[in-house]
Design a protein around this motif. Structure first.
Motif, PDB file in Angstrom:
ATOM      1  N   SER A   1       0.613  -1.095  -0.162  1.00 37.92           N
ATOM      2  CA  SER A   1       0.110   0.209   0.695  1.00 37.92           C
ATOM      3  C   SER A   1       1.199   1.202  -0.319  1.00 37.92           C
ATOM      4  CB  SER A   1      -0.927   0.273   1.045  1.00 37.92           C
ATOM      5  OG  SER A   1      -1.751   1.285   0.971  1.00 37.92           O
ATOM      6  N   GLY A   2       0.304   2.722  -0.592  1.00 35.45           N
ATOM      7  CA  GLY A   2       1.495   3.617  -0.921  1.00 35.45           C
ATOM      8  C   GLY A   2       2.343   3.520  -1.400  1.00 35.45           C
ATOM      9  N   ASN A   3       2.828   4.594  -2.093  1.00 36.60           N
ATOM     10  CA  ASN A   3       4.168   4.863  -3.284  1.00 36.60           C
ATOM     11  C   ASN A   3       5.318   4.658  -2.537  1.00 36.60           C
ATOM     12  OD1 ASN A   3       2.708   6.051  -5.007  1.00 36.60           O
ATOM     13  ND2 ASN A   3       2.769   7.804  -3.824  1.00 36.60           N
ATOM     14  N   PRO A   4       6.265   3.637  -3.378  1.00 36.48           N
ATOM     15  CA  PRO A   4       7.529   3.305  -2.360  1.00 36.48           C
ATOM     16  C   PRO A   4       8.431   4.160  -2.627  1.00 36.48           C
ATOM     17  CG  PRO A   4       7.769   3.016  -4.959  1.00 36.48           C
ATOM     18  CD  PRO A   4       5.886   3.022  -4.416  1.00 36.48           C
ATOM     19  N   ILE A   5       9.920   4.096  -1.195  1.00 33.20           N
ATOM     20  CA  ILE A   5      10.415   4.881  -1.045  1.00 33.20           C
ATOM     21  C   ILE A   5      11.868   4.682  -2.985  1.00 33.20           C
ATOM     22  CG2 ILE A   5      12.578   6.300  -0.262  1.00 33.20           C
ATOM     23  CD1 ILE A   5      10.130   5.891   2.356  1.00 33.20           C
ATOM     24  N   VAL A   6      11.933   5.411  -3.684  1.00 35.47           N
ATOM     25  CA  VAL A   6      12.562   5.151  -4.444  1.00 35.47           C
ATOM     26  C   VAL A   6      14.242   6.177  -4.696  1.00 35.47           C
ATOM     27  CG1 VAL A   6      13.044   4.878  -7.291  1.00 35.47           C
ATOM     28  CG2 VAL A   6      10.994   3.976  -6.287  1.00 35.47           C
ATOM     29  N   ALA A   7      15.540   5.929  -3.995  1.00 37.64           N
ATOM     30  CA  ALA A   7      16.483   6.683  -4.216  1.00 37.64           C
ATOM     31  C   ALA A   7      17.572   5.707  -5.087  1.00 37.64           C
ATOM     32  CB  ALA A   7      16.746   6.937  -2.864  1.00 37.64           C
ATOM     33  N   GLY A   8      17.531   6.759  -6.198  1.00 34.54           N
ATOM     34  CA  GLY A   8      18.691   5.738  -6.929  1.00 34.54           C
ATOM     35  C   GLY A   8      18.145   4.191  -7.383  1.00 34.54           C
ATOM     36  N   PRO A   9      19.475   3.294  -7.144  1.00 36.95           N
ATOM     37  CA  PRO A   9      19.103   2.423  -7.019  1.00 36.95           C
ATOM     38  C   PRO A   9      18.148   1.239  -6.237  1.00 36.95           C
ATOM     39  CG  PRO A   9      21.441   1.861  -6.968  1.00 36.95           C
ATOM     40  CD  PRO A   9      20.635   3.928  -6.470  1.00 36.95           C
ATOM     41  N   SER A  10      17.966   1.724  -4.748  1.00 36.74           N
ATOM     42  CA  SER A  10      17.329   1.189  -4.274  1.00 36.74           C
ATOM     43  C   SER A  10      15.683   1.566  -4.053  1.00 36.74           C
ATOM     44  CB  SER A  10      17.879   1.880  -2.383  1.00 36.74           C
ATOM     45  OG  SER A  10      17.565   3.345  -2.587  1.00 36.74           O
ATOM     46  N   TYR A  11      15.289   0.285  -3.665  1.00 27.81           N
ATOM     47  CA  TYR A  11      13.543   0.562  -3.701  1.00 27.81           C
ATOM     48  C   TYR A  11      13.754  -0.079  -2.407  1.00 27.81           C
ATOM     49  CZ  TYR A  11       9.373  -1.463  -5.821  1.00 27.81           C
ATOM     50  OH  TYR A  11       7.988  -0.999  -5.893  1.00 27.81           O
ATOM     51  N   SER A  12      12.375   1.131  -1.980  1.00 32.86           N
ATOM     52  CA  SER A  12      11.592   0.324  -0.172  1.00 32.86           C
ATOM     53  C   SER A  12       9.945   0.043  -0.860  1.00 32.86           C
ATOM     54  CB  SER A  12      11.787   0.873   0.606  1.00 32.86           C
ATOM     55  OG  SER A  12      13.755   1.156   0.962  1.00 32.86           O
ATOM     56  N   PRO A  13       9.843  -0.912  -0.998  1.00 31.70           N
ATOM     57  CA  PRO A  13       8.195  -0.796  -1.226  1.00 31.70           C
ATOM     58  C   PRO A  13       7.721  -0.593   0.010  1.00 31.70           C
ATOM     59  CG  PRO A  13       8.270  -3.005  -0.943  1.00 31.70           C
ATOM     60  CD  PRO A  13       9.609  -2.463  -1.025  1.00 31.70           C
ATOM     61  N   GLY A  14       6.330  -0.024  -0.228  1.00 34.27           N
ATOM     62  CA  GLY A  14       5.233   0.719   1.313  1.00 34.27           C
ATOM     63  C   GLY A  14       4.618  -0.749   2.050  1.00 34.27           C
ATOM     64  N   PHE A  15       4.359  -0.502   2.826  1.00 32.00           N
ATOM     65  CA  PHE A  15       2.736  -1.761   3.537  1.00 32.00           C
ATOM     66  C   PHE A  15       2.412  -1.472   4.500  1.00 32.00           C
ATOM     67  CE2 PHE A  15       6.313  -4.481   1.189  1.00 32.00           C
ATOM     68  CZ  PHE A  15       5.638  -5.432   0.533  1.00 32.00           C
ATOM     69  N   GLN A  16       1.770  -1.098   4.606  1.00 34.65           N
ATOM     70  CA  GLN A  16       0.177  -0.914   6.406  1.00 34.65           C
ATOM     71  C   GLN A  16      -0.576  -2.251   6.319  1.00 34.65           C
ATOM     72  OE1 GLN A  16      -2.394   2.303   4.216  1.00 34.65           O
ATOM     73  NE2 GLN A  16      -0.276   3.736   3.981  1.00 34.65           N
ATOM     74  N   MET A  17      -1.039  -2.388   7.823  1.00 37.37           N
ATOM     75  CA  MET A  17      -1.511  -3.435   8.419  1.00 37.37           C
ATOM     76  C   MET A  17      -2.114  -2.082   9.138  1.00 37.37           C
ATOM     77  SD  MET A  17      -0.331  -4.706  11.759  1.00 37.37           S
ATOM     78  CE  MET A  17       0.710  -6.317  10.892  1.00 37.37           C
ATOM     79  N   ALA A  18      -3.823  -2.622   9.879  1.00 38.26           N
ATOM     80  CA  ALA A  18      -4.538  -1.217  10.886  1.00 38.26           C
ATOM     81  C   ALA A  18      -4.530  -1.884  11.457  1.00 38.26           C
ATOM     82  CB  ALA A  18      -5.994  -2.558  10.718  1.00 38.26           C
ATOM     83  N   TRP A  19      -4.344  -0.678  12.669  1.00 39.74           N
ATOM     84  CA  TRP A  19      -3.983   0.020  13.603  1.00 39.74           C
ATOM     85  C   TRP A  19      -5.047   0.064  14.247  1.00 39.74           C
ATOM     86  CZ3 TRP A  19       0.180  -2.133  16.333  1.00 39.74           C
ATOM     87  CH2 TRP A  19       0.458  -1.619  17.021  1.00 39.74           C
ATOM     88  N   THR A  20      -4.641   0.423  16.163  1.00 42.37           N
ATOM     89  CA  THR A  20      -5.537   0.289  16.898  1.00 42.37           C
ATOM     90  C   THR A  20      -6.722   1.707  16.506  1.00 42.37           C
ATOM     91  OG1 THR A  20      -4.276   1.867  18.044  1.00 42.37           O
ATOM     92  CG2 THR A  20      -4.715  -0.680  17.768  1.00 42.37           C
ATOM     93  N   GLY A  21      -5.827   3.077  15.892  1.00 42.19           N
ATOM     94  CA  GLY A  21      -6.928   4.041  15.488  1.00 42.19           C
ATOM     95  C   GLY A  21      -6.716   5.225  17.313  1.00 42.19           C
TER      96      GLY A  21
END
Length: 351
Positions: A263-283
């Protein structure tokens, strides 16, 4: 309003020290398991019940590259991914309500509209030991000062064999990773973690300080101050397993270890790639997240980039989701944060 039943105690100032209408986190079993070198290792653990949840933690301090294996659990079974031949701490936690551990054991059990509390002479509750607050990250737009690392030292070492559990909360935004507990079994002295602010992904909030509150909790036998009063439970050897003067670390959310979704846009910096993930939290802004396994690295073995940092936390103004990223060298076959064992908690009494 539903009827409430059970036990409540207060201290001399009138503060509630035990309320069985709130479920405390308690330990059903603590054990160590040894990796067998397999890619996926399946371990039979009958104590894992349908409503249990499991925390798998390391017993080592390797600084910013401290890591724990991906872990999943189901009734009677624990799965570890690439545990190597290391020894791992396994804590099987419970909502309470299981049968007492053995003939002759004793304690307190209460049920209040499906909120269950069990305090017995065998299984110790999790209680708060130390707490504090720090500032980490960028110090404002245009500031040359960035506090990249938080390094916390406990007032005195925690002497349990297993690592203490460290819980984090923040006034608002929080993106951290590279978590480790300092010390070794029987002598845990503090913890450290790194700021992973990302302004392009999270807006200008990421340019300001992250004010983070923390507390650590352990199963070390609680003590009472001279003159204190309330309820106390000891085991057959005379070791106290519970006392109402302790501040319990409460269970307030039990995510599964496979709850993260892309979920959400990945963080991309040059060749590195960090995909975004989410889980439901308590609020709730009152709830802390367990840092031990969630924010430590993953070791995926003999590749060009064996250690993959997991970093994340809370998005600006949003506690409905827990946001995570896993750092990858590229976008091919990225590692995900699933398999991180965590839960939400809050102290029963104000810190």
């Amino acid at each position: 309003m539903a009827d409430l039943y059970g036990l409540r105690t207060r201290d001399a100032s009138g503060v509630i020290t035990l309320d069985t209408t709130i479920t405390p986190v308690r330990s059903l079993k603590m054990m160590q398991v040894v990796g067998n070198g397999a890619f996926d290792q399946y371990i039979s653990i009958p104590e894992i019940k349908a409503q249990s949840f499991v925390v798998v933690d390391t017993l080592a301090d390797n600084g910013e590259y401290t890591w724990s294996p991906l872990a999943w659990y189901s009734t009677g079974q624990l799965q570890l991914r690439q545990p190597f031949n290391n020894t791992w701490q396994v804590m099987i936690l419970s909502l309470g309500g299981e049968p007492f551990a053995a003939p002759g054991s004793y304690g307190i059990r209460a049920s209040n509209n499906n909120i269950r509390t069990q305090i017995d002479s065998v299984n110790q509750v999790l209680s708060v030991r130390y707490n504090g607050r720090f500032n980490i990250g960028f110090q404002g737009p245009g500031s040359a000062n960035q506090i990249q690392w938080a390094d916390v030292t406990f007032p005195a070492p925690i002497t349990t064999y297993e690592r203490p559990l460290v819980f984090l909360n923040a006034d608002n935004y929080m993106m951290v990773g590279n978590f480790s507990v300092k010390g070794s079994p029987g002598n845990w002295t503090g913890f450290r973690l790194k700021a992973w602010n990302n302004q392009p992904a999270h807006g200008d909030t990421a340019l300001y300080p992250m004010y983070i509150n923390w507390y650590c909790a352990s199963y070390q036998a609680p003590t009472s101050a001279v003159g204190a009063y309330g309820a106390s439970v000891k085991n057959a050897a005379g070791v106290r397993t519970f006392v109402t003067t302790a501040n319990l670390s409460l269970l307030n959310g039990q995510p599964a270890s496979n709850s993260f979704a892309l979920s959400g846009n990945p963080i991309v910096a040059g060749p590195s790639y960090s995909p975004g993930f989410q889980m439901a939290w308590t609020g709730s802004y009152q709830d802390y997240v367990l840092a031990n396994a969630l924010f430590s690295a993953t070791n995926i073995g003999a590749t060009g980039q064996p250690f993959r940092e997991n970093f994340g936390g809370f998005l600006p103004g949003n506690r409905s989701v827990l946001q995570m990223y896993t750092y990858n060298g590229g976008g091919t076959n990225p590692v995900t944060p699933n398999g991180r064992t965590l839960f939400a908690s809050r102290p029963m009494k104000p810190l």
